[in-house]
Write a protein that holds these residues in place. Structure first.
Motif, mmCIF file in Angstrom:
data_model
loop_
_atom_site.group_PDB
_atom_site.id
_atom_site.type_symbol
_atom_site.label_atom_id
_atom_site.label_comp_id
_atom_site.label_asym_id
_atom_site.label_seq_id
_atom_site.Cartn_x
_atom_site.Cartn_y
_atom_site.Cartn_z
ATOM 1 N N THR A 25 0.924 -1.255 -0.041
ATOM 2 C CA THR A 25 0.080 0.058 -0.072
ATOM 3 C C THR A 25 0.839 1.027 0.079
ATOM 4 O O THR A 25 0.460 2.362 -0.721
ATOM 5 C CB THR A 25 -0.937 0.171 1.303
ATOM 6 N N GLN A 26 1.924 1.325 0.724
ATOM 7 C CA GLN A 26 2.880 2.513 0.855
ATOM 8 C C GLN A 26 3.494 2.608 -0.455
ATOM 9 O O GLN A 26 3.843 3.754 -0.821
ATOM 10 C CB GLN A 26 3.902 2.137 1.957
ATOM 11 N N ALA A 27 4.040 1.694 -1.048
ATOM 12 C CA ALA A 27 4.662 1.596 -2.473
ATOM 13 C C ALA A 27 3.710 2.450 -3.279
ATOM 14 O O ALA A 27 3.961 3.037 -4.286
ATOM 15 C CB ALA A 27 4.790 0.306 -2.745
ATOM 16 N N GLN A 28 2.383 1.813 -3.359
ATOM 17 C CA GLN A 28 1.330 2.496 -4.281
ATOM 18 C C GLN A 28 1.039 3.833 -3.957
ATOM 19 O O GLN A 28 0.738 4.740 -4.810
ATOM 20 C CB GLN A 28 -0.050 1.632 -4.140
ATOM 21 N N ASP A 29 1.126 4.263 -2.531
ATOM 22 C CA ASP A 29 0.753 5.745 -2.319
ATOM 23 C C ASP A 29 1.864 6.508 -2.431
ATOM 24 O O ASP A 29 1.580 7.858 -2.186
ATOM 25 C CB ASP A 29 0.491 5.483 -0.393
ATOM 26 N N LYS A 30 3.017 5.871 -2.269
ATOM 27 C CA LYS A 30 4.339 6.882 -2.756
ATOM 28 C C LYS A 30 3.987 7.641 -3.880
ATOM 29 O O LYS A 30 3.712 7.304 -4.981
ATOM 30 C CB LYS A 30 5.226 6.144 -2.667
ATOM 31 N N SER A 31 4.440 8.963 -3.517
ATOM 32 C CA SER A 31 4.310 9.941 -4.886
ATOM 33 C C SER A 31 5.548 10.062 -5.781
ATOM 34 O O SER A 31 6.734 10.022 -4.904
ATOM 35 C CB SER A 31 4.027 11.277 -4.315
ATOM 36 N N PHE A 32 5.643 10.363 -6.904
ATOM 37 C CA PHE A 32 6.678 10.359 -7.772
ATOM 38 C C PHE A 32 6.682 11.527 -8.674
ATOM 39 O O PHE A 32 5.541 12.176 -8.796
ATOM 40 C CB PHE A 32 6.827 9.117 -8.896
ATOM 41 N N PHE A 251 14.380 4.993 -13.365
ATOM 42 C CA PHE A 251 13.010 5.666 -12.616
ATOM 43 C C PHE A 251 11.693 4.995 -13.072
ATOM 44 O O PHE A 251 10.824 4.666 -12.230
ATOM 45 C CB PHE A 251 13.251 6.863 -13.003
ATOM 46 N N PHE A 252 11.728 4.596 -14.338
ATOM 47 C CA PHE A 252 10.358 3.915 -14.913
ATOM 48 C C PHE A 252 10.170 2.843 -14.205
ATOM 49 O O PHE A 252 9.017 2.593 -13.929
ATOM 50 C CB PHE A 252 10.635 3.607 -16.573
ATOM 51 N N ASN A 253 11.095 1.998 -14.283
ATOM 52 C CA ASN A 253 10.941 0.447 -13.258
ATOM 53 C C ASN A 253 10.630 0.623 -11.851
ATOM 54 O O ASN A 253 10.054 -0.362 -11.573
ATOM 55 C CB ASN A 253 12.269 -0.172 -13.400
ATOM 56 N N SER A 254 10.883 1.856 -11.239
ATOM 57 C CA SER A 254 10.657 2.193 -9.859
ATOM 58 C C SER A 254 9.274 2.564 -9.718
ATOM 59 O O SER A 254 8.676 2.303 -8.809
ATOM 60 C CB SER A 254 11.324 3.219 -9.487
ATOM 61 N N LEU A 255 8.452 2.819 -10.823
ATOM 62 C CA LEU A 255 6.989 3.052 -10.754
ATOM 63 C C LEU A 255 6.119 2.010 -10.755
ATOM 64 O O LEU A 255 6.439 0.883 -11.301
ATOM 65 C CB LEU A 255 6.631 4.050 -12.147
ATOM 66 N N PRO A 256 4.796 2.247 -9.849
ATOM 67 C CA PRO A 256 4.044 0.968 -10.006
ATOM 68 C C PRO A 256 3.520 0.653 -11.375
ATOM 69 O O PRO A 256 3.600 1.790 -12.355
ATOM 70 C CB PRO A 256 2.804 1.497 -9.162
ATOM 71 N N ALA A 257 3.056 -0.588 -11.630
ATOM 72 C CA ALA A 257 2.807 -1.098 -12.934
ATOM 73 C C ALA A 257 1.957 0.064 -13.685
ATOM 74 O O ALA A 257 1.670 0.287 -14.852
ATOM 75 C CB ALA A 257 2.376 -2.645 -13.228
ATOM 76 N N ASP A 258 0.773 0.503 -12.761
ATOM 77 C CA ASP A 258 -0.511 1.061 -13.530
ATOM 78 C C ASP A 258 0.193 2.694 -13.839
ATOM 79 O O ASP A 258 -0.484 3.103 -14.576
ATOM 80 C CB ASP A 258 -1.526 1.105 -12.585
ATOM 81 N N TYR A 259 1.094 2.935 -13.037
ATOM 82 C CA TYR A 259 1.713 4.250 -13.334
ATOM 83 C C TYR A 259 2.606 4.504 -14.521
ATOM 84 O O TYR A 259 2.530 5.322 -15.447
ATOM 85 C CB TYR A 259 2.594 4.891 -12.190
#
Length: 331
Positions: A25-32, A251-259
């Motif tokens: 949840t925290q990974a998804q909630d993290k802002s980029f 950076f791209f790979n650090s994003l959630p898949a949906d992002y």
């Protein structure tokens, strides 16, 4: 005793599961934040397109991924930014296959003389097995993730202070072009002497006669006020300028898949809309430039220019790549 152990094990498992769930949840909630740089002015169509892309990404991710757009090379010159991207910085850059050709020589054909000439041909490039292979190599080997190359800035022409109708008319003329092999060899093949110079240095370069002309798309001219220092727009259309939106693969790979999906989808969408608008506006811009005193030279010997342009591919030894991809897109 066994009952207590079972309870403890169950409790431990529950804590671990909760921890994993919380972490997810925290990974998804993290802002980029992606800081996106381009060399063009704030009045250029591309800037509006990039801003539209940023807004759509922010809306679809509910602010989880923000794209901050910087015009006029506010973050630095293109070549420096690309190196920062390779190191994993959360920076993006509007660039082209000419510069990417410094890493994979063959990909430079996409910005070579008279290669892709319509939006349909650009769309077909996205399905080319060879192009797909190049993009994968850029990401895995060089850390450069191409989010989209669905951005077409228009047709590049020669803008000078004398009329240009044949390659011979360019003899001895110093024409500004970016510092990449395909750009340099294209201008040399078409008859002029290429001069590497940053976009922002062109106006003073023309004033001081360090260069005799530039090769740009119509939409570059009004925003940079080049009509004040140039008299002729020579419609050679020698390159359909395909641009690439590049960010760090790390950076791209650090994003959630949906992002990741949203970033790519919205970039492609904004690129398509911007490209169509630019091509539709070229005649309007041309009329504006005529009103500013520029002369449009349309009776250009395109057959001679096309033939001359072939030498650029030969010199760079990428003729085979040109032929292979041309065949894949049915050109």
């Amino acid at each position: 005793m066994r009952g207590i152990k079972r309870i403890l094990l169950a409790a431990t498992a529950g804590v671990l599961s909760l921890g994993i769930a919380c972490a997810a949840t925290q990974a998804q909630d993290k802002s980029f934040v992606l800081k996106f740089n381009h060399v063009l002015g704030p009045k250029e169509p591309y800037h509006a397109g990039f801003t539209k892309w940023a807004k759509a990404v922010a809306e679809r991710t509910k602010g989880g991924l923000k794209v901050e757009v910087f015009h006029s090379a506010q973050l630095g010159v293109e070549e420096d930014i690309i190196e920062q991207i390779r190191q994993g910085a959360n920076i993006g850059q509007n660039t082209d296959s000419a510069r990417l050709g410094n890493y994979i020589p063959g990909i430079a054909i996409m910005n070579g003389p008279y290669f892709a000439e319509t939006l349909d041909e650009v769309a077909k490039l996205r399905k080319s097995p060879t192009v797909t292979k190049w993009l994968d190599e850029l990401a895995t080997k060089y850390g450069l993730k191409v989010v989209s190359f669905n951005w077409v800035q228009g047709y590049r022409h020669f803008f000078t202070n004398k009329p240009i109708k044949t390659p011979a008319d360019l003899k001895g003329m110093r024409i500004r072009t970016p510092p990449a092999p395909i750009w340099q060899e294209s201008i040399r093949a078409l008859g002029a002497e290429p001069v590497a110079m940053a976009f922002g240095d062109m106006y003073p370069g023309l004033q001081q006669k360090a260069i005799d002309g530039v090769e740009l798309v119509y939409n570059n001219i009004p925003g940079a006020r080049f009509y004040e220092v140039l008299k002729y727009a020579n419609e050679t259309g020698h390159i359909m300028l395909i641009n690439f939106e590049v960010i760090s693969a790390k950076f791209f790979n650090s994003l959630p898949a949906d992002y990741q999906k949203i970033l790519v989808e919205e970039c492609d969408k904004a690129g398509e809309e911007t490209s169509k608008a630019i091509l539709a506006s070229e005649k309007v811009v041309m009329e504006q430039l005529k009103g500013k005193g520029m002369t449009i030279v349309s009776d250009v010997d395109l057959k001679a220019f096309r033939k001359a342009g072939e030498k650029a591919y030969e010199v760079l030894k990428i003729t085979d790549a040109f032929n292979t991809v041309s065949k894949e897109i049915g050109k």
